[in-house]
Design a protein around this motif. Structure first.
Motif, PDB file in Angstrom:
ATOM      1  N   GLU A  64      67.707  27.361  -8.618  1.00  0.00           N
ATOM      2  CA  GLU A  64      68.741  27.988  -7.787  1.00  0.00           C
ATOM      3  C   GLU A  64      68.698  27.457  -6.363  1.00  0.00           C
ATOM      4  O   GLU A  64      69.741  27.177  -5.763  1.00  0.00           O
ATOM      5  N   ASN A  65      67.510  27.325  -5.807  1.00  0.00           N
ATOM      6  CA  ASN A  65      67.396  26.818  -4.439  1.00  0.00           C
ATOM      7  C   ASN A  65      67.853  25.364  -4.348  1.00  0.00           C
ATOM      8  O   ASN A  65      68.537  24.972  -3.396  1.00  0.00           O
ATOM      9  N   LEU A  68      71.661  25.354  -4.507  1.00  0.00           N
ATOM     10  CA  LEU A  68      72.243  25.825  -3.247  1.00  0.00           C
ATOM     11  C   LEU A  68      72.328  24.690  -2.233  1.00  0.00           C
ATOM     12  O   LEU A  68      73.367  24.486  -1.587  1.00  0.00           O
TER      13      LEU A  68
END
Length: 213
Positions: A64-65, A68
């Motif tokens: 997810e990071n 992003l």
């Protein structure tokens, strides 16, 4: 709705690929891997766009990071972007520090404080339960929203005391399976050959080929 770009794509470099880092070592590593794969792309770091702010890592996983950061850079520049996120996952701690590896002690980037706190937490844990792994997720995002994620993992056990002067972060306490040395005792070439980030970047090469041609 078309994406809004704060820094439009450079028509002179239609195959420009941006790596979301200002770490020259990471850029050189990925550039070498892409070159070995025969990919003709111009790889630059985020420092090529100094006006862009850093992206807050609010995800709950490495993937997810990484996504992003990759999406933010692709949308802002109009170029495909790669980002990675990584950390140490300790089995007996349920995978912690994980995404909090760089700020485990409460101070982001304080390697020694992070290391000391983790060792204190594991003080009474016997060798057979000190298994852990470094994990890295690398994400590629295109300006149109297309995304891909790959990962790499380096497994090992945790020493009771730091050993070795190389590397950074938790390298001085992770001993890779099959070796008698910690990651901090390996040469840069030895570490690159087995590292979690090296694995993820090598897995990214065919993805770049697929999406960028």
């Amino acid at each position: 709705m078309q994406p809004q770009h704060t820094a439009g794509p450079d028509s002179a470099h239609p195959r420009r690929l941006i790596l979301a880092t200002r770490n020259a070592y990471k850029i050189t590593e990925l550039r070498s891997i892409l070159g070995e794969a025969g990919l003709d792309v111009e790889l630059v770091g985020a420092d090529a766009y100094p006006e862009l702010p850093d992206v807050k890592e609010t995800g709950v996983s490495f993937a997810e990071n990484a996504l992003l950061k990759a999406h933010a850079l692709a949308q802002a520049t109009g170029h495909p972007a790669i980002a990675d996120d990584s950390g140490l996952c300790v089995d007996v701690l349920g995978g912690a520090p994980g995404i909090f590896s760089a700020r485990w002690s409460g101070r982001h980037g304080d390697d020694r404080a992070n290391l000391d706190l983790l060792l204190a937490q594991l003080r009474d844990v016997p060798d057979e339960h000190r298994t852990a792994h470094f994990e890295c997720a690398a994400a590629l995002a295109l300006p149109d929203g297309t995304e891909r994620v790959v990962s790499g993992r380096l497994t090992g056990t945790l020493r009771h005391e730091p050993t070795g002067g190389g590397g950074f972060g938790y390298d001085p306490i992770l001993q890779p399976h099959g070796d008698t040395r910690t990651c901090a005792e390996l040469t840069p070439d030895e570490k690159n050959a087995i590292s979690h980030r090296g694995q993820a970047f090598r897995a990214m090469a065919p993805v770049v080929r697929e999406l960028l041609g």
